[in-house]
Design an enzyme around this catalytic site. Sequence first.
Site, mmCIF file in Angstrom:
data_model
loop_
_atom_site.group_PDB
_atom_site.id
_atom_site.type_symbol
_atom_site.label_atom_id
_atom_site.label_comp_id
_atom_site.label_asym_id
_atom_site.label_seq_id
_atom_site.Cartn_x
_atom_site.Cartn_y
_atom_site.Cartn_z
ATOM 1 N N SER A 20 -0.753 -63.097 -28.053
ATOM 2 C CA SER A 20 -0.067 -64.347 -28.407
ATOM 3 C C SER A 20 1.423 -64.115 -28.681
ATOM 4 O O SER A 20 2.245 -64.998 -28.421
ATOM 5 C CB SER A 20 -0.738 -65.039 -29.603
ATOM 6 O OG SER A 20 -0.553 -64.304 -30.784
ATOM 7 N N ASN A 21 1.773 -62.935 -29.182
ATOM 8 C CA ASN A 21 3.204 -62.658 -29.376
ATOM 9 C C ASN A 21 3.923 -62.503 -28.041
ATOM 10 O O ASN A 21 5.060 -62.959 -27.889
ATOM 11 C CB ASN A 21 3.390 -61.409 -30.248
ATOM 12 C CG ASN A 21 3.249 -61.735 -31.719
ATOM 13 O OD1 ASN A 21 4.147 -62.309 -32.318
ATOM 14 N ND2 ASN A 21 2.098 -61.407 -32.287
ATOM 15 N N MET A 99 -2.509 -51.147 -30.492
ATOM 16 C CA MET A 99 -3.277 -50.599 -31.610
ATOM 17 C C MET A 99 -3.332 -49.072 -31.657
ATOM 18 O O MET A 99 -4.256 -48.496 -32.225
ATOM 19 C CB MET A 99 -4.701 -51.185 -31.589
ATOM 20 C CG MET A 99 -4.746 -52.700 -31.747
ATOM 21 S SD MET A 99 -3.939 -53.288 -33.262
ATOM 22 C CE MET A 99 -5.202 -52.819 -34.455
ATOM 23 N N ARG A 100 -2.363 -48.422 -31.078
ATOM 24 C CA ARG A 100 -2.340 -46.954 -31.146
ATOM 25 C C ARG A 100 -1.027 -46.477 -31.751
ATOM 26 O O ARG A 100 -0.004 -47.156 -31.630
ATOM 27 C CB ARG A 100 -2.495 -46.341 -29.752
ATOM 28 C CG ARG A 100 -3.872 -46.577 -29.158
ATOM 29 C CD ARG A 100 -3.942 -45.973 -27.777
ATOM 30 N NE ARG A 100 -5.139 -46.449 -27.098
ATOM 31 C CZ ARG A 100 -6.177 -45.683 -26.757
ATOM 32 N NH1 ARG A 100 -6.167 -44.398 -27.009
ATOM 33 N NH2 ARG A 100 -7.212 -46.200 -26.142
ATOM 34 N N ASN A 116 8.204 -53.136 -33.001
ATOM 35 C CA ASN A 116 6.828 -53.580 -33.261
ATOM 36 C C ASN A 116 6.864 -54.778 -34.202
ATOM 37 O O ASN A 116 7.806 -54.935 -34.970
ATOM 38 C CB ASN A 116 6.044 -52.441 -33.930
ATOM 39 C CG ASN A 116 4.607 -52.815 -34.217
ATOM 40 O OD1 ASN A 116 3.914 -53.380 -33.358
ATOM 41 N ND2 ASN A 116 4.130 -52.529 -35.412
ATOM 42 N N HIS A 118 4.543 -56.517 -37.261
ATOM 43 C CA HIS A 118 3.450 -56.182 -38.179
ATOM 44 C C HIS A 118 3.197 -57.373 -39.106
ATOM 45 O O HIS A 118 4.149 -57.954 -39.635
ATOM 46 C CB HIS A 118 3.828 -54.934 -38.984
ATOM 47 C CG HIS A 118 2.751 -54.526 -39.935
ATOM 48 N ND1 HIS A 118 1.665 -53.787 -39.532
ATOM 49 C CD2 HIS A 118 2.563 -54.791 -41.246
ATOM 50 C CE1 HIS A 118 0.864 -53.615 -40.562
ATOM 51 N NE2 HIS A 118 1.379 -54.211 -41.621
HETATM 52 C C1 GRF Z 1 -0.318 -59.539 -34.660
HETATM 53 O O1 GRF Z 1 -0.813 -60.067 -35.858
HETATM 54 C C2 GRF Z 1 0.671 -58.464 -34.902
HETATM 55 O O2 GRF Z 1 1.381 -58.610 -36.075
HETATM 56 C C3 GRF Z 1 -0.179 -57.224 -34.987
HETATM 57 O O3 GRF Z 1 -1.225 -57.439 -34.065
HETATM 58 C C4 GRF Z 1 -1.408 -58.841 -33.863
HETATM 59 C C5 GRF Z 1 -1.272 -59.074 -32.387
HETATM 60 O O4 GRF Z 1 -1.592 -60.359 -32.025
HETATM 61 N N1 GRF Z 1 0.608 -56.047 -34.709
HETATM 62 P P1 GRF Z 1 -1.350 -60.877 -30.542
HETATM 63 O O5 GRF Z 1 -2.120 -59.957 -29.604
HETATM 64 O O6 GRF Z 1 0.118 -60.851 -30.267
HETATM 65 O O7 GRF Z 1 -1.920 -62.248 -30.542
#
Ligand code: GRF
Length: 200
Positions: A20-21, A99-100, A116, A118
């Site tokens: 989603s980001n 996630m790594r 990144n 967070h």
């Molecule tokens: C987000 O909450 C971000 O802060 C964290 O992982 C999530 C990723 O969400 N690092 P998306 O895949 O961008 O929806």
Amino acid sequence: MIPRAMGRLKIGVLGSGKGSNFRAILSEIQAGRLDAEAALVMSDVEGAGILDLARAAGIPAQVIREPKFRTKLSPEVEADVVERLRDAGVELVVLAGYMRMVKAPLLEGFPRRVINIHPSLLPAFPGLESWRQALEAGAEKTGCTVHFVDSGMDTGEIIAQAEVPVLPGDTAESLHARIQVEEHKLYPSVVARFVSGELP
Ligand code: GRF
């Protein structure tokens, strides 16, 4: 502020999840509000939504195959990622739900060019499910942070933050959803600061 001389900033996006980001950044690009180009999207998860989003937008989408480790990439696999990013002309590496842990090949390949997002106000609540950590700690506010990536877990220099109040009755899910609303504004705004040259 020094304007960038070379046209659109080429970004490479790494993610493990729904993306989603990435979608938020892409929307700003497509709307003509962010002078960047998503040159390559990569995921260590074969069926990740972020790859589908990229493919649907006609952006090269590649899988990172790591047979040995779950929490990092082998040095040779990460070096290959760097090569693929370079081949695509990437100037800024955007981690979006990746996630790594990031290691030397990527950090040395793109010094001060790996960022990144967070879901907490770092340095509070690093690590996994930070929204749940905030809720369980009884925090009155939390939020999200965009930071440079270093070799630690969510320890790199902070670039920007947005606050989110913890409301009475919040569940982990409702809190995470409100944090994500802020993430989707904050992350494109930080990429824009690289585009403008404000972040050297
Ligand atoms: C987000 O909450 C971000 O802060 C964290 O992982 C999530 C990723 O969400 N690092 P998306 O895949 O961008 O929806």
